[in-house]
Design a protein around this motif. Sequence first.
Motif, PDB file in Angstrom:
ATOM      1  N   ARG A 363       9.455 -24.018  38.402  1.00 41.55           N
ATOM      2  CA  ARG A 363       9.179 -24.148  39.669  1.00 41.55           C
ATOM      3  C   ARG A 363      10.175 -22.711  40.028  1.00 41.55           C
ATOM      4  O   ARG A 363       9.763 -22.206  41.492  1.00 41.55           O
ATOM      5  CB  ARG A 363      10.185 -25.007  40.169  1.00 41.55           C
ATOM      6  CG  ARG A 363       9.612 -26.535  40.049  1.00 41.55           C
ATOM      7  CD  ARG A 363      10.591 -27.581  40.400  1.00 41.55           C
ATOM      8  NE  ARG A 363      11.148 -27.273  41.779  1.00 41.55           N
ATOM      9  CZ  ARG A 363      12.314 -27.825  42.198  1.00 41.55           C
ATOM     10  NH1 ARG A 363      12.923 -28.648  41.352  1.00 41.55           N
ATOM     11  NH2 ARG A 363      12.766 -27.576  43.381  1.00 41.55           N
ATOM     12  N   SER A 364      10.949 -22.100  39.364  1.00 39.36           N
ATOM     13  CA  SER A 364      11.267 -20.904  39.778  1.00 39.36           C
ATOM     14  C   SER A 364      12.138 -20.190  38.581  1.00 39.36           C
ATOM     15  O   SER A 364      12.079 -20.854  37.573  1.00 39.36           O
ATOM     16  CB  SER A 364      12.582 -20.977  40.787  1.00 39.36           C
ATOM     17  OG  SER A 364      13.744 -21.656  40.347  1.00 39.36           O
ATOM     18  N   ASP A 365      12.737 -19.019  38.831  1.00 40.91           N
ATOM     19  CA  ASP A 365      13.661 -18.294  37.430  1.00 40.91           C
ATOM     20  C   ASP A 365      14.834 -19.280  37.532  1.00 40.91           C
ATOM     21  O   ASP A 365      15.218 -20.050  38.542  1.00 40.91           O
ATOM     22  CB  ASP A 365      13.645 -16.911  37.808  1.00 40.91           C
ATOM     23  CG  ASP A 365      14.122 -16.333  36.640  1.00 40.91           C
ATOM     24  OD1 ASP A 365      14.408 -16.967  35.587  1.00 40.91           O
ATOM     25  OD2 ASP A 365      14.288 -14.874  36.928  1.00 40.91           O
ATOM     26  N   PHE A 366      15.558 -18.745  36.498  1.00 39.50           N
ATOM     27  CA  PHE A 366      17.178 -19.461  36.756  1.00 39.50           C
ATOM     28  C   PHE A 366      17.725 -18.834  37.675  1.00 39.50           C
ATOM     29  O   PHE A 366      17.713 -17.963  38.242  1.00 39.50           O
ATOM     30  CB  PHE A 366      17.663 -18.987  35.170  1.00 39.50           C
ATOM     31  CG  PHE A 366      17.344 -19.331  34.014  1.00 39.50           C
ATOM     32  CD1 PHE A 366      17.406 -20.647  33.464  1.00 39.50           C
ATOM     33  CD2 PHE A 366      16.224 -18.678  33.005  1.00 39.50           C
ATOM     34  CE1 PHE A 366      16.895 -21.301  32.156  1.00 39.50           C
ATOM     35  CE2 PHE A 366      15.969 -18.922  32.001  1.00 39.50           C
ATOM     36  CZ  PHE A 366      15.999 -20.458  31.567  1.00 39.50           C
ATOM     37  N   ILE A 367      18.668 -19.440  38.204  1.00 37.46           N
ATOM     38  CA  ILE A 367      19.493 -19.244  39.367  1.00 37.46           C
ATOM     39  C   ILE A 367      20.771 -18.605  39.069  1.00 37.46           C
ATOM     40  O   ILE A 367      21.455 -18.378  39.959  1.00 37.46           O
ATOM     41  CB  ILE A 367      19.597 -20.529  40.353  1.00 37.46           C
ATOM     42  CG1 ILE A 367      20.668 -21.602  39.645  1.00 37.46           C
ATOM     43  CG2 ILE A 367      18.371 -21.202  40.724  1.00 37.46           C
ATOM     44  CD1 ILE A 367      21.087 -22.644  40.617  1.00 37.46           C
ATOM     45  N   GLU A 368      21.195 -18.627  37.779  1.00 39.75           N
ATOM     46  CA  GLU A 368      22.121 -17.885  37.367  1.00 39.75           C
ATOM     47  C   GLU A 368      21.862 -17.194  36.045  1.00 39.75           C
ATOM     48  O   GLU A 368      20.800 -17.049  35.634  1.00 39.75           O
ATOM     49  CB  GLU A 368      23.217 -18.706  36.875  1.00 39.75           C
ATOM     50  CG  GLU A 368      22.899 -19.861  35.741  1.00 39.75           C
ATOM     51  CD  GLU A 368      23.946 -20.799  35.617  1.00 39.75           C
ATOM     52  OE1 GLU A 368      25.071 -20.450  35.533  1.00 39.75           O
ATOM     53  OE2 GLU A 368      23.362 -22.031  35.561  1.00 39.75           O
ATOM     54  N   ALA A 369      22.623 -16.090  35.860  1.00 36.09           N
ATOM     55  CA  ALA A 369      22.359 -15.272  34.573  1.00 36.09           C
ATOM     56  C   ALA A 369      22.339 -15.772  33.188  1.00 36.09           C
ATOM     57  O   ALA A 369      23.140 -16.723  33.018  1.00 36.09           O
ATOM     58  CB  ALA A 369      23.321 -14.038  34.621  1.00 36.09           C
ATOM     59  N   VAL A 370      21.332 -15.495  32.500  1.00 34.03           N
ATOM     60  CA  VAL A 370      21.191 -16.005  31.100  1.00 34.03           C
ATOM     61  C   VAL A 370      21.963 -15.288  30.179  1.00 34.03           C
ATOM     62  O   VAL A 370      21.748 -13.969  30.301  1.00 34.03           O
ATOM     63  CB  VAL A 370      19.707 -16.151  30.574  1.00 34.03           C
ATOM     64  CG1 VAL A 370      19.425 -16.492  29.283  1.00 34.03           C
ATOM     65  CG2 VAL A 370      18.868 -16.925  31.471  1.00 34.03           C
TER      66      VAL A 370
END
Length: 379
Positions: A363-370
């Motif tokens: 639905r989207s990218d991660f909302i926090e850093a990987v």
Amino acid sequence: MTTGRPHGSGGGTGHPAEHELEDMSQEQLARLASELDDVEVVHNTRKFPVPGTRAEKRAERTVATWFILSALSGLAFIVAFIAWPHEYVSPFEPGHTLYSLYTPVIGFTFGFAVLALGIAVISYVKKFFPDEVSVQQRHDGPSDEVARKTVVAQLVQAGKDTTIGRRSMIKRSAGAAAGLFGIGLGIAAIAPLVRNPWKGGDQAALWVTPWRPVNGETVYLRTDTGVLGEIARIRPEDMAPGSMQTVFPFRESERGDKEALLHAQRASDTPVMLIRLRPGTQVVKRPGQEDFNYGDYYAFSKICTHLGCPTSLYQAQDNRILCPCHQSQFLATEYAKPIFGPATRPLPQLPITVNDEGYFVARSDFIEAVGPAFWERRP
């Protein structure tokens, strides 16, 4: 002049007066330092009693040669570290050989610089340090003020005894080797800080991953079949309860594009574990991420938040995700929060759903850093 041993160092009480210390030569101060330390020099013979002999010059050239080789290797390391092609090149593309040699080249040049520097120092000690046999009595307690003052003279005298002061070739080559080696270490330490990883704001490389939407194109979840061009998108019915699959991003525009497909599988922030929990499993969801799952299906980054190792193991019996590197454990039923080991941050969760075709999509990218835990979560 009196040259008794200092109190607490040799048991004696006699000390030279302050004005006597000022009048003593460097050699006398060094000899006094030995006496204060209760050291008896039994034998001391210089390697080359007669300066300027052929043997002495040959030994000096040998030591200088090793320092020069260390300097040249250090310079080669600096050049290779900065200029050698290090960006990934596929085995099927031109330039792959140079890319594959990057690590061996910088490893060899750095290692040889250290080796040659060590050999040079050892050679100098063996060839120019005088043959000395000394006996020192061991005493408890700190040194007094006189001993602290005379120890500097002792070190200076040691430098004179090793004749380093008159060996310009060795000093210049050693300085070049140490300088270039130090510069190389500095470049290796500072280089990762030169590029601004936050350049680009919300689209900086540290924030976004290949899962981000581009021009509204659908990002599918695909599994690796071992054949790069074979696209295997995932449907809910492809997974049994209690199973896990590693998935990667795929866009239809990438079909047939080997470079893009390979990048999607090789990028460090793309691997995601798609987990199907058993029906009826109690789940605690992270605030703000209540709709990131699709039914019993949850997608978490495989990159451990401790030091970036792949969290490749999933235990269906207790719903734990395991990192084999440092034994961190994450609970899949509680937004992959860490419950054991050094990791302190939950695994980032990828928002997923199923599209009209019945395939899993992001639905989207991660909302926090990987990645590791020193990254801050996006506000």
